[in-house]
Design a protein around this motif. Structure first.
Motif: not given
Length: 1719
Positions: A1640-1642, A1614-1622, A1662-1666
């Motif tokens: 690398y974390l994302a 449930s915290r993955v969403d928050t972590y991804m935003v940060s 994220v894929f596009g950003m990379l």
């Protein structure tokens, strides 16, 4: 697991295309990351990877420079293809790309070519025919790629022989047509390929012998290629072409038909042999090919040999010199190449030997007979190699081989001799050595065992170089071989015994005696049960030496116990075994004596430590001979042994030390013979054989004559008279030959030296009862005066030794009860002194070393002559001392020569003291005692210059001499005189002739012994006492013993009648006992503290001195204090202080005045500042313990005059009055008043009145100038006062400690304010005073703090310095904190900013130690809280820092107040205040109660998170650490609130675990460990205990990130969403490393998440950003991480559809990025 449709729409082909493009990145880490990702994903969709790689590779290196990397990825992709996915047409395209690139350049073996070849090899693993077809396309017609294609085929054959060999026909069919057009430069590649193809065919035939691929066509092709290589390429001018062709032909000879091979042999063999003219690498290649050729020609199973032996002779003749290559290679580094060549040659000969053994044997013997060096050497090596392998075939040819070897025994070449020696050993092991020929070969080995290290028997005109053979190697081979055949071959015993005995006597075998003796010992040990038969064998042969000859030879060879191979031990062992050969009664004696001698020489290293080991060992040999002769008691046998000694003189050269020992052995034997005619004959022979020009031989002859004289004195003297008569004739001839120069001075010197030594040793060894008349006659004839004309150093030494021996003979006679005076003794002394000096007119220049030897011998001889009757006269004594005392100043090197010389000098001085005429001129006047003391003082005063010398070794020598003389003087006073130096009563004690000196038995002892006053103890004590503090430990020990001897003597002397010295005898003896205890400690414990020893010595001396002696000691202290040795001068000063302190009240005013003058004189003359200070300390001590007015008035007046009239800062050596202040500071009556005055002046100084903030630093008035001068004087005097030391002055400072320190601290701030405006002088003066204060109170730590940063003008530096000083004071002087703090608390209200900052800096540290003063603490907290709003940021920081340093037991009551201040200052506009606030917060939270933190928990969390992104690394790391500390309060009711803060901070914590700054990394690690328990994730806690969590390597960090995201996906989905935003927000962080971490974390979270919503929201984004960042980012770490992250995402199971994608989906993208792929 199902995948979202949005996830499957990721542009995977575009990503792979970008990764492929990144292979050409300028950064190596990006290229490596891209390569790693492509390797990982190539197995998932190899076709897509191949499509993308082929797309960028079509342009070749011109468009994409790293095409090698692309080919490597393509090779991996091809290998990863499944069999069903292998599309031949597609593989053909890829092969076309590779070959196209390879043919685009004329380069060979470039990295991209190797990569392209690897791709083709990968294609060949699936479709070998396709790969070959592609290569075959480029084999037809001329092409620059032909070599590369052929090389690929060669590599393929080597890598996969089983697949290549069946296709060999096709390869040959296409390669053969183009062979004729191949250029020379490419021919080595083609030849190498043929070699590889043939090797593959051989391997295939070995694996599948029943399925040979070599059909008629292949054989035809091979035959054609063979002919071309043989007829064209093998005769090319290019050496590389020839060698590669021969190497290929060597592999092909086993595949072609016998017919073709036979036809080719006439051409092939010369071609191969031609290569032997080149270097050894080519020789190895040629030999390997030749071995294959011989195997194919001679060992074929299908027919007879193709080569007759006559045809092989050329080959064998060529191979023989090649054997030398193995030896030549020892000169180079490539020894293995030569060894391989040598082995290949031996294999060739072995092959021939299997077919033609007899012919080969005859061939080799014939080559040996030619005696051509290289052929002979090679033949011997081959025979040695083949003899064990062909022993059966060659058994009947043994005589031929023996004769051939015998013919080579005279060969001089070292290489041939070495090979011959090895062959002899091999022949012995196969029983080839029998009868006389066997003894001949054994003699050959023994002869070469006798080679010396310098033998160079290799002829210079050797036509063929066999390499550099060393005689030492040949000797080692022969020694090992001889021992080997002795120990391991029983058949050789009958040849070796007793033949080896004949090898002992001949001179040529001398160096081999150790090995021969060892072999004899082994033979005797093996046949110990049959010793009688061995003896009978010896007696049966006439050529065996007699026992007397063996004994004489072996006894002399014992001389050198250190010679190699333990010669002495081996000889002694052999003598034990051969004892039955000698008279029967010798066996038991030798069994007892020889083990003792063997034990003496067993440890050679220990033996080397004894400088006299050689003399001792020679004496042992002579004694061994003497006792053996006594045991034998067979006159005839002794006579026979004497004849053996006589006959063996020819075995030794005169310069050989063995010849000297032979003289002595013969002399000892003649001593045992009663036949006078025999003795006279032998000594004539001995003198005739001696070479007296050689010192060792001359000495041996002289000792031998002496040994004979012990039994035949008159016979020896008659011989010496004859020699002397001839010398007289030669002197007459010398007078007549001055004009012809026919006379040689050296010859005369040698004769005189030999005569002198022979006379000397004759007297030394002759019976005491008969020598008086002989010595009187010798001296009386004045013959010795004729010896003074010798010039050579060794001749002088010989004459001196002879005179010494004469004197010792007189002493020896006295010991035996036949005493007599030595006539003309003083004249003999004069002779010695003359010979001892250097004659400048002498034509023979003495070397300094030889001169020292001469002088050492001369001193010893002088001692001997001084010790005999009659007694010395005064003139002779003075003459001897004048000539010898200067030796004390000799340099210390060489030690082994100079030290014995000095010992001899000391012994001489003691002898002079003991034999002085003063001791025997006793008169009734009673002056004998005084004359004795005067004699002693006379010698001691002569030595004083060396005792006080600045040279270390001169002082040591002088002290040793003084000590030895006092020992002798004390012994004399106690027990009388002995010429030999015996202690106590002895038989040698001189009895004074009462008839000459009268009867004084009734006189009191005071008339015979000296008085105490006559010893001048005061003068002597101040001379030797400084030496007790010397830097040299030996000098210290000896000087203490000197003082002990002086007072022991003085206390043993009788007290004069009417004397009133006031000596307390009991107290004196107690002090003397204490002094002796110190000396005992010095002897037993060298590590004891020298200062402690000196103190004890001084204490004892202080008691032992009488009042008059004490005054004399103090009056003479000037020279002692000015001693050149600093430690000694300090010791003298310390002694003066001790004497004055304990006995100063005994001094009169006159004594004090004179002592003060002596000390002041020392102050003037002493240049060392430290010694001057110590001397002034002595003056202060004198003033304190005697009359202070007499001392202080003069010193104070002098100081005042100097200040007014002199520039005291420029006085050379410093201002003595400044050091005088140090002495005053120790005085109880002056120190308190002086310090009080200085403090009052300092408080009125202008520095305190300068308003720096208002700028009132204008020019001073006249009064201000006076005040400045007063301040400068006050600082100067205060500094001097502090540095004065002493208990009284220190106590004054201690009592005013708080006021002094507070004043100095506040002035420190003011002076730094002045320094910031350019006025440095006040700060320097203050620092000097502060440093002196530290030294005074003994606070070295505070002094170090001031010295470190005292002059730093940076505010942070001096603020921290004040804090460090305050901390140091608080620890060492806690009682002073209250008083100092009260003064500084009031100082916070001052107007001057710098003083407020100084006060705040000190208070912030003092508050830590104010726990014991509750009222003081309350005042300090109030003041600090009030000034946190000060206008100075420095004051704000310091006040806050002080608040958090309140003692822990009191901080609880102020925690809420402190936290309020911190929260306010966390938002301060000044960054330094922010850093202080967050640092203080971290400190406070460690001990704050929960009720104080919980109300502001959320407030603090938010502010800390804001500070975690600060660019200041210190603030950032501290904020992370504080957040971790804050976690201890997030429990209970506040758990949920704080847990939300944790999850908000987790991404940032994880990203900064690999921050650029190490402190941030460590803070994040600690914080993460502290908050993990609150997250209730067991798996995460386990990760934090693994090694990679604490590693600073990026690979370890990425491993941690993957495991961390795996835990998050499993336990906190449930915290993955928050972590991804940060994390996505962190992609724009200002630090590239944090961007890379976020990438690398994302990627890790997305690759492991199974939440479709998360994947839908972020995967594509994220894929596009990379993809964008890898193309646009300027930071290599970001691009490299993007490459790794793309690989991570593509490997994840969240996207499966891309694994079926092909290149057609990215064509538009590829075209859009065409420009980016161009490099």
């Amino acid at each position: 697991m199902a995948s979202s449709s949005s996830v499957t729409s990721i542009p995977a082909p575009e990503a792979i295309q970008v990764l492929v493009s990144s292979l050409a990145d300028e950064s190596s880490i990006v290229r490596e990351a891209s390569m790693a990702s492509l390797k990982d994903i190539s197995s998932l969709n190899p076709l897509l990877v191949l499509d993308c790689c082929s797309a960028v590779s079509r342009g070749g290196r011109r468009r994409f420079w790293n095409v090698a990397g692309v080919f490597q990825v393509m090779a991996l992709g091809v290998r990863a293809l499944d069999k069903r996915d292998v599309d031949p047409s597609y593989m053909a395209k890829l092969a076309k790309i590779a070959t196209t690139e390879m043919i685009s350049s004329k380069e060979l073996n470039a990295d991209w070519q190797r990569a392209a070849a690897g791709l083709l090899a990968s294609i060949g693993s699936h479709l070998p025919d396709l790969m070959m077809e592609e290569i075959f396309l480029h084999l037809s017609g001329p092409s620059s790629a032909l070599p590369a294609m052929v090389q690929i085929l060669a590599d393929f054959a080597s890598a996969d022989a089983l697949q290549f060999t069946p296709r060999l026909k096709g390869v040959l069919a296409r390669v053969l047509p183009i062979l004729g057009n191949v250029r020379d430069a490419h021919r080595p590649i083609f030849a190498h390929a043929f070699k590889c193809w043939c090797q593959a065919a051989w391997q295939y035939n070995m694996d599948f012998p029943s399925h040979s691929p070599l059909d008629a066509d292949v054989m035809s092709f091979l035959n054609s290629a063979f002919e071309l290589l043989l007829r064209v390429w093998a005769i090319s001018r290019d050496l590389k072409v020839r060698t590669s062709s021969v190497e290929a032909l060597g592999q092909m000879v086993g595949l072609i038909t016998r017919t073709q091979l036979k036809a080719a042999l006439p051409r092939l063999v010369p071609t191969v042999l031609e290569l032997y003219k080149k270097d050894q690498d080519i020789a190895l290649l040629a030999t390997s090919s030749l071995h294959n050729l011989l195997n194919a020609s001679l060992l074929s199973e299908t027919g007879p040999p193709l080569l007759d032996f006559e045809d092989l002779t050329v080959i064998l003749s060529t191979l023989l010199p090649v054997v030398c290559i193995n030896n030549d290679s020892k000169e180079h580094s490539d020894f293995s190449v030569g060894l391989k060549t040598y082995n290949e040659v031996q294999r060739c000969f072995l092959t021939v030997g299997l077919v033609y053994p007899d012919d080969l044997f005859a061939f080799l013997l014939n080559k040996c007979r030619l005696k051509e060096e290289s052929l002979t050497f090679g033949s011997l090596c081959v025979l040695k190699h083949l003899l064990p392998r062909s022993s059966e075939a060659w058994y009947n040819k043994r005589p031929l081989l023996v004769e051939a070897v015998k013919s080579l025994l005279d060969e001089q070449n070292l290489g041939v001799r070495m090979a011959l020696s090895e062959l002899i050993v091999v022949m012995a092991s196969h029983c080839y050595l029998v009868g006389p020929s066997g003894e001949l070969f054994v003699e050959y080995l023994v002869r070469h065992c006798a080679l010396s290290d310098v033998d160079r028997n290799d002829p210079e005109n050797s036509k063929v170089k066999l390499g550099r053979f060393c005689p030492i190697e040949l000797r080692a081979i022969c020694e090992k071989g001889l021992l080997l055949i002795t120990i391991t071959i029983p058949e050789m015993e009958h040849i070796l015994w007793p033949f080896l005995l004949t090898m002992i006597i001949p001179r040529v075998y001398t160096a081999a005696v150790a090995t021969v003796c060892r072999c004899i010992s082994e033979l005797c040990r093996h046949r110990s049960s049959n010793i009688s038969s061995m003896l009978s064998e010896c007696k049966a042969r006439a050529d065996i030496p007699s026992p007397e000859e063996l004994f004489a030879r072996l006894l002399v060879l014992l001389h050198d116990p250190l010679v190699r191979e333990q010669l002495a031990t081996q000889i002694l062992t052999v003598l034990c075994y051969l004892a039955p050969l000698f008279p029967k009664n010798i066996n038991l004696f030798w069994q007892d004596e020889i083990p003792k001698m063997k034990a003496y020489v067993s440890d050679t290293e220990d033996l080397k430590l004894d400088p006299s080991y050689q003399e001792t060992w020679d004496d042992m040999i002579i004694n061994f001979l003497s006792e053996s002769l006594d045991v034998i008691q067979d006159p005839d046998w002794v006579i026979s042994l004497g004849n053996a000694f006589t006959n063996q003189y020819e075995l030794y050269t005169p310069d050989d030390e063995h010849a000297a020992l032979l003289h002595r052995c013969l002399g000892m034997l003649l001593q045992k013979v009663d036949n006078r005619a025999y003795v006279r004959n032998k000594i004539d022979w001995m003198y005739k054989q001696a070479n007296i020009a050689i010192p060792t031989n001359r000495l041996g002859l002289a000792k031998a004559m002496g040994l004979v004289a012990a039994s035949h004195l008159d016979t020896v003297l008659d011989k010496l008279k004859d020699i002397l008569a001839n010398v007289g004739q030669s002197i007459f001839q010398r007078l007549l030959s001055f004009f012809s120069d026919s006379y040689k001075t050296e010859e005369s010197d040698d004769i005189h030296a030999a005569l002198a030594l022979m006379y000397g040793y004759a007297a030394r060894y002759a019976p005491s009862t008969v020598i008086e008349a002989r010595i009187d006659a010798l001296v009386g004839t004045n013959m010795l005066s004729r010896l003074l004309h010798v010039r050579h150093p060794t001749a002088k030494q010989a004459v001196i030794t002879a005179i010494d021996l004469l004197g010792r003979a007189v002493i020896n006679a006295a010991e035996n009860g036949a005493s007599f005076p030595l006539k003309r003794r003083d004249q003999l002394l004069d002779y010695i002194l003359t010979l001892m000096g250097r004659d400048e007119n002498d034509g023979v220049a003495d070397s300094s070393l030889e001169l020292l030897h001469t002088q050492a011998l001369a001193l010893s001889a002088c001692t001997t002559l001084v010790s005999v009757e009659p007694k010395l006269t005064i003139e002779t004594r003075n003459h001897v001392m004048k000539a010898t005392l200067g030796f004390f100043a000799l340099p210390n090197e060489p030690v082994d020569v100079v030290n014995p010389l000095i010992d001899n000098l000391i012994t001489l001085l003691c002898a002079i003291l003991l034999t002085s005429p003063f001791f025997f001129c006793i008169t009734i006047s009673g002056e004998d005692g005084r004359s004795r003391a005067e004699q002693l003082l006379h010698i001691l005063r002569q030595i004083d210059q060396y005792v006080s010398s600045p040279v270390d070794y001169q002082r040591r020598r002088g002290c040793l001499a003084v000590h030895e003389m006092l020992l002798k003087f004390r012994m004399l006073c106690v027990s009388g005189y002995c010429a030999l130096g015996c202690h106590g009563s002895c038989t040698h004690s001189k009895q004074i002739d009462r008839t000459l000196h009268g009867n004084f038995s009734n006189l009191p002892s005071a008339f015979v012994l000296p008085s105490r006053e006559a010893l001048c103890l005061g003068e002597r004590v101040i001379m030797y006492l400084p030496r007790c503090a010397d830097t040299n430990s030996e000098v210290r020990k000896v000087s203490a013993q000197i003082l002990d001897q002086l007072f022991s003597i003085s206390l043993s002397l009788p007290k004069p009648v009417g004397s009133s010295t006031g000596v307390d005898v009991e107290l004196s003896y107690g002090a003397l006992s204490s002094l002796e205890d110190v000396i005992a400690i010095l002897r037993s414990d060298a590590s004891i503290d020298p200062s402690e020893v000196f103190n004890r010595i001084v204490s004892s001396i202080c008691i032992l001195l009488t009042k008059n002696e004490l005054v004399a000691t103090l009056h003479g202290c000037t020279a002692a204090i000015c001693d050149k040795i600093k430690q000694s001068a300090e010791g003298a000063i310390q002694a003066v202080i001790e004497f004055v302190s304990k006995r100063g009240k005994e001094l009169s005013e006159t004594d004090v005045t004179r002592t003060t003058q002596s000390l002041l004189s020392a102050v003037v003359h002493v240049t060392e500042k430290h010694l001057r200070l110590e001397t002034l300390g002595a003056i202060s001590s004198l003033a304190e313990n005697t009359s202070s007015k007499i001392v202080f008035d003069e010193l104070l007046a002098s100081a005042a005059r100097d200040i007014v009239t002199k520039d005291i800062s420029r006085l050379r050596g410093g201002w003595p009055m400044q050091e005088a202040f140090y002495a005053f500071s120790q005085h109880a009556l002056l120190s308190f008043q002086f310090l009080e005055h200085l403090i009052s002046v300092l408080n009125q100084s202008p520095v305190d009145k300068v308003d720096l903030e208002k700028g009132n630093s204008s020019s001073h008035s006249a009064d201000g100038q006076i005040e400045d001068d007063i301040l400068q004087a006050a600082m100067f005097a205060l500094t001097a006062f502090f540095r004065g030391g002493g208990k009284v002055g220190k106590r004054a400072v201690e009592q005013s400690y708080a006021s002094v320190l507070a004043a100095l601290t506040l002035q420190f701030g003011s002076c730094h304010g002045l320094a910031s405006s350019g006025r440095q002088e006040p700060l320097r003066a203050l620092l000097a005073a502060f440093q002196a204060f530290c030294e005074c109170v003994g606070d070295l730590e505070m002094g170090k703090i001031l010295a470190r940063d005292g002059e730093q003008n940076e505010k942070e530096k001096w603020i921290n310095l004040i804090g460090d000083v305050a901390g140091s004071i608080s620890i060492k002087r806690p009682k002073e904190v209250q008083t100092i703090s009260l003064i500084l608390t009031k100082s916070l209200n001052r107007h001057q900013r710098f003083q407020r900052e100084a006060a705040a800096a000190a208070l912030s540290e003092f508050v830590r130690y104010s726990g014991g003063f509750s009222s003081l603490l309350e005042q300090m907290v109030e003041a600090l809280c009030r000034h946190v709003s000060d206008e100075s940021p420095t004051v704000r920081c310091l006040c806050l820092r002080g608040l958090v340093q309140i003692p822990s037991i009191h901080i609880y009551q102020y925690t809420t107040q402190i936290l309020g201040v911190i929260v306010a200052l966390l938002d301060d506009l000044d960054e330094s205040v922010q850093l202080t606030a967050v640092s203080c917060l971290l400190t406070v939270l460690e001990s704050s109660p929960s009720d104080a933190v919980e109300p502001i928990l959320l407030n603090l969390s938010v502010r800390l998170r804001n500070l975690q992104i600060c660019l200041n690394t210190k603030i950032r790391s501290t904020a992370f650490a504080a957040f971790g500390t804050l976690s201890s309060y997030g429990v209970g009711a506040h758990h949920e609130i704080f847990l939300e803060q944790i999850h908000a901070a987790i991404p940032r914590l994880i990203l900064h675990l690999h921050d650029e700054d190490i402190s941030v990394r460590q803070a994040c690690r600690k914080t993460l460990k502290r908050i993990t328990p609150l997250m209730e994730m067991e798996g995460l806690a386990t990760l934090l205990n693994l090694q990679y969590f604490t590693s600073d390597h990026r690979n370890d960090y990425e491993d941690f990130l993957r495991d961390f995201t795996r835990q998050i996906a499993q336990h906190l989905p449930s915290r993955v969403d928050t972590y991804m935003v940060s994390t996505i927000q962190a992609l724009d962080a200002p630090w590239p490393i944090i961007q890379a971490n976020a990438i690398y974390l994302a990627s890790s979270m997305l690759s492991l998440s199974d939440d479709q919503r998360i994947l839908a929201l972020y995967y594509t984004k994220v894929f596009g950003m990379l993809v964008g960042k890898i193309s646009r980012s300027a930071d290599a770490v970001v691009r490299a991480t993007c490459s790794s992250a793309l690989g991570l995402l593509l490997k994840s199971t969240n996207s499966l559809s891309w694994r079926t994608a092909r290149l057609d989906r990215v064509e538009s993208f590829r075209r859009g990025h065409d420009s980016e792929s161009k490099m």
